[in-house]
Design an enzyme around this catalytic site. Structure first.
Site, PDB file in Angstrom:
ATOM      1  CD  GLU A   1      -1.256  -2.252   2.283  1.00 47.05           C
ATOM      2  OE1 GLU A   1      -2.042  -2.855   3.034  1.00 47.05           O
ATOM      3  OE2 GLU A   1      -0.033  -2.506   2.238  1.00 47.05           O
TER       4      GLU A   1
ATOM      5  CB  CYS B   1      -0.969   0.545   5.158  1.00 49.70           C
ATOM      6  SG  CYS B   1       0.647  -0.205   4.777  1.00 49.70           S
TER       7      CYS B   1
END
Length: 158
Positions: free
Chosen positions: A59, A90
């Site tokens: 991510e 993330c």
């Protein structure tokens, strides 16, 4: 349950392809793609082992590439497709980037911050909320991860 369309499935399949590539460097097979309109503007796959970088999550790499592609850190109209529910780092980055939407495949009951442990992506005291949709191709994503860890255990690793 959210109704996903063919476009959502197409982008999640690209994220799964990124996850497969992570296996080449013995990284946990997690992949992500960032999409603006109908165009992929960022791709990422876990590279913690390859780069020896604790922040090299799929991510994070996709978000960085997306910001570079549009020339701005605010990702207001971007959707991120990821094969696993995001961790604290993330999810925090998604909020800080003002990400519009996250679609993830498999839940992460041990570290998931998109609803499993808590939902950092829609936490009222924060200045932004990310729309979260869950479960697209979850079985495929989960099996890829389970297979990776079965392989490690068979080799006597954690």
């Amino acid at each position: 349950m959210t109704a996903f369309d063919a476009r959502d499935e197409q982008f999640m399949r690209l994220a799964l392809a990124e996850a497969q590539l992570a296996l080449l460097t013995a990284d946990v097979p997690i992949g992500a793609v960032a999409v603006l309109g109908d165009r992929v503007i960022g791709r990422g796959r876990n590279r913690r082992e390859a780069d020896q970088d604790p922040t090299a999550h799929a991510e994070m790499l996709a978000l960085r590439e997306a910001a570079q592609a549009i020339g701005h850190w605010r990702l207001h109209e971007v959707t991120l497709y990821c094969t696993l529910e995001p961790c604290t780092m993330c999810a925090g980055a998604m909020v800080l980037a003002r990400l519009s939407r996250l679609v993830y495949a498999a839940p992460d009951p041990k570290a998931g911050m998109g609803g499993s442990l808590l939902n950092l992506l829609d936490y009222a005291p924060l200045n932004h909320a990310v729309t979260v949709e869950r479960g697209l191709l979850a079985d495929e994503a989960a099996e890829l991860i389970r297979g990776f860890f079965r392989g490690l255990r068979a080799q006597g690793q954690k």
